[in-house]
Design a protein around this motif. Structure first.
Motif, PDB file in Angstrom:
ATOM      1  N   MET A   1      45.532  28.168  30.047  1.00 36.53           N
ATOM      2  CA  MET A   1      45.199  27.630  31.373  1.00 36.53           C
ATOM      3  C   MET A   1      45.405  28.725  32.424  1.00 36.53           C
ATOM      4  N   PRO A   2      44.417  28.995  33.266  1.00 34.83           N
ATOM      5  CA  PRO A   2      44.554  30.034  34.298  1.00 34.83           C
ATOM      6  C   PRO A   2      45.677  29.689  35.277  1.00 34.83           C
ATOM      7  N   THR A   3      46.343  30.702  35.785  1.00 36.17           N
ATOM      8  CA  THR A   3      47.388  30.505  36.788  1.00 36.17           C
ATOM      9  C   THR A   3      46.771  30.428  38.184  1.00 36.17           C
ATOM     10  N   MET A   4      47.552  29.900  39.139  1.00 37.08           N
ATOM     11  CA  MET A   4      47.074  29.834  40.517  1.00 37.08           C
ATOM     12  C   MET A   4      46.837  31.227  41.081  1.00 37.08           C
ATOM     13  N   THR A   5      47.654  32.193  40.668  1.00 30.52           N
ATOM     14  CA  THR A   5      47.465  33.571  41.146  1.00 30.52           C
ATOM     15  C   THR A   5      46.114  34.114  40.697  1.00 30.52           C
ATOM     16  N   GLN A   6      45.781  33.867  39.439  1.00 25.48           N
ATOM     17  CA  GLN A   6      44.477  34.321  38.934  1.00 25.48           C
ATOM     18  C   GLN A   6      43.330  33.679  39.721  1.00 25.48           C
ATOM     19  N   LEU A   7      43.428  32.386  39.938  1.00 25.81           N
ATOM     20  CA  LEU A   7      42.367  31.682  40.655  1.00 25.81           C
ATOM     21  C   LEU A   7      42.246  32.142  42.107  1.00 25.81           C
ATOM     22  N   GLN A   8      43.395  32.381  42.746  1.00 30.26           N
ATOM     23  CA  GLN A   8      43.352  32.852  44.131  1.00 30.26           C
ATOM     24  C   GLN A   8      42.737  34.239  44.231  1.00 30.26           C
TER      25      GLN A   8
ATOM     26  N   ALA B   1      35.606  37.222  44.865  1.00 29.02           N
ATOM     27  CA  ALA B   1      34.254  36.694  44.957  1.00 29.02           C
ATOM     28  C   ALA B   1      33.727  36.809  46.393  1.00 29.02           C
ATOM     29  N   VAL B   2      34.590  36.668  47.382  1.00 29.06           N
ATOM     30  CA  VAL B   2      34.198  36.775  48.785  1.00 29.06           C
ATOM     31  C   VAL B   2      34.139  38.225  49.230  1.00 29.06           C
TER      32      VAL B   2
ATOM     33  N   TYR C   1      31.527  28.889  38.075  1.00 25.14           N
ATOM     34  CA  TYR C   1      32.968  28.661  37.952  1.00 25.14           C
ATOM     35  C   TYR C   1      33.619  28.553  39.342  1.00 25.14           C
ATOM     36  N   LEU C   2      33.125  29.330  40.323  1.00 30.89           N
ATOM     37  CA  LEU C   2      33.704  29.337  41.663  1.00 30.89           C
ATOM     38  C   LEU C   2      33.610  27.958  42.311  1.00 30.89           C
ATOM     39  N   LYS C   3      32.519  27.223  42.071  1.00 29.31           N
ATOM     40  CA  LYS C   3      32.376  25.887  42.656  1.00 29.31           C
ATOM     41  C   LYS C   3      33.517  24.976  42.216  1.00 29.31           C
ATOM     42  N   TYR C   4      33.877  25.055  40.950  1.00 28.88           N
ATOM     43  CA  TYR C   4      34.942  24.198  40.436  1.00 28.88           C
ATOM     44  C   TYR C   4      36.322  24.676  40.885  1.00 28.88           C
ATOM     45  N   VAL C   5      36.475  25.990  40.964  1.00 28.20           N
ATOM     46  CA  VAL C   5      37.750  26.526  41.444  1.00 28.20           C
ATOM     47  C   VAL C   5      37.968  26.121  42.899  1.00 28.20           C
ATOM     48  N   ASN C   6      36.922  26.222  43.724  1.00 28.44           N
ATOM     49  CA  ASN C   6      37.045  25.822  45.130  1.00 28.44           C
ATOM     50  C   ASN C   6      37.397  24.342  45.253  1.00 28.44           C
ATOM     51  N   ALA C   7      36.726  23.511  44.451  1.00 29.32           N
ATOM     52  CA  ALA C   7      36.999  22.070  44.499  1.00 29.32           C
ATOM     53  C   ALA C   7      38.432  21.775  44.076  1.00 29.32           C
ATOM     54  N   ALA C   8      38.899  22.448  43.022  1.00 28.91           N
ATOM     55  CA  ALA C   8      40.269  22.223  42.544  1.00 28.91           C
ATOM     56  C   ALA C   8      41.296  22.667  43.581  1.00 28.91           C
TER      57      ALA C   8
END
Length: 298
Positions: free
Chosen positions: A1-8, A14-15, A65-72
């Motif tokens: 499972m990805p960590t919050m640090t990875q997702l951030q 991406a931006v 993947y970014l759409k789901y990460v943003n929603a989460a």
């Protein structure tokens, strides 16, 4: 499972389109950001970016993947905000108020407390002889009394003006009068408030301005004054506002005073040594509005 640090870091890259600026904004090394992105791609078993030198361009997989990460992340942020609201409501703020008269201010403060269930009101009757000691100990934050009752150590704001009346027993010869001058009562016996109260100071100033030295029958609180009035003993100064709420209504009649000095300005005092709290400023604004509307409708 990805960590919050990875997702951030993934959202930021991406931006921004490069690792360097993301590392600088997060006060970490470029290696830390690059490794987090690489681990995320390995865990997902797919490349999320197309590499062009130092530039990372989000590809089709990354955009999906970014759409789901943003929603989460948005859901997690809403959850955090909700928890903060619950915590704020559960941490009840205690507001300490010392009043000259609960009859004068009680209903307004109760209404304010109803609008703010997050606060607890701790009320005491004001004692001008003890205010200096209480100020040094920061015992009470707010005092509500006459505009001229406290010294220069306090800031104050006037929240209402109140007319002074004379209450006379129902059996008194003056009870049929609606209006009189205070000097008309020069030969009467007065039931005075306790001398440590702000209203005592106001009464004494009124007698002096009217030009007579009053005969004081006794000094006592509201409840005891009512007993004296019920037995036809003495007269007492009081508040027009309190009279409108039925003070002494079963035993005495209020007579309006025609004297232009028969007005008392009520203020909220705060020590200059204490910071102004938003909820206290809100209370002062509420009291101004409450009494402004009350007298506008009379």
């Amino acid at each position: 499972m990805p960590t919050m640090t990875q997702l951030q870091y993934f959202r930021s890259v991406a931006v921004e389109g490069n690792v360097t600026s993301v590392a600088e904004k997060n006060f970490v090394s470029q290696t830390a950001v690059s490794n987090a992105i690489s681990r995320l791609e390995r865990e997902l078993n797919i490349n999320l970016f197309d590499r062009h030198g130092k530039k990372l361009i989000l590809n089709e997989y990354g955009a999906t993947y970014l759409k789901y990460v943003n929603a989460a992340c948005d859901i997690l942020q809403r959850g955090q905000s909700e928890l903060e609201n619950i915590l704020h409501k559960s941490q009840q703020f205690t507001m300490h108020i010392s009043l000259g008269s609960t009859i004068l201010m009680g209903q307004a403060i109760c209404r304010f407390a109803t609008l703010h269930p997050e606060i607890k009101i701790v009320q005491s009757e004001i004692n001008l002889e003890k205010v200096e000691l209480e100020r040094k100990d920061n015992k009470f934050r707010l005092y509500v009394t006459g505009e001229n009752d406290l010294d220069e150590y306090f800031d104050h704001e006037v929240v209402m003006e109140d007319k002074t009346v004379v209450f006379v027993p129902n059996t008194h010869p003056f009870s049929k009068n609606r209006e009189m001058y205070l000097s008309d009562f020069a030969n009467e016996e007065f039931i005075n408030p306790p001398r440590q109260s702000g209203f005592y100071k106001h009464c004494m100033n009124m007698y002096r301005t009217a030009g007579f030295n009053p005969k004081i029958l006794c000094e006592c609180e509201y409840a005891m004054r009512e007993f004296f009035l019920a037995h036809g003993n003495g007269v007492t100064l009081g508040s027009m506002h309190a009279a409108s709420y039925g003070l002494y209504k079963d035993v005495a009649k209020p007579i309006r005073l025609l004297d232009d000095y028969a007005t008392r300005r009520i203020a909220v005092f705060r020590s200059k040594l204490q910071p102004n709290l938003p909820i206290e400023i809100e209370l002062i604004d509420f009291l101004k509005m409450y009494f402004g509307e009350k007298y506008a409708n009379q």
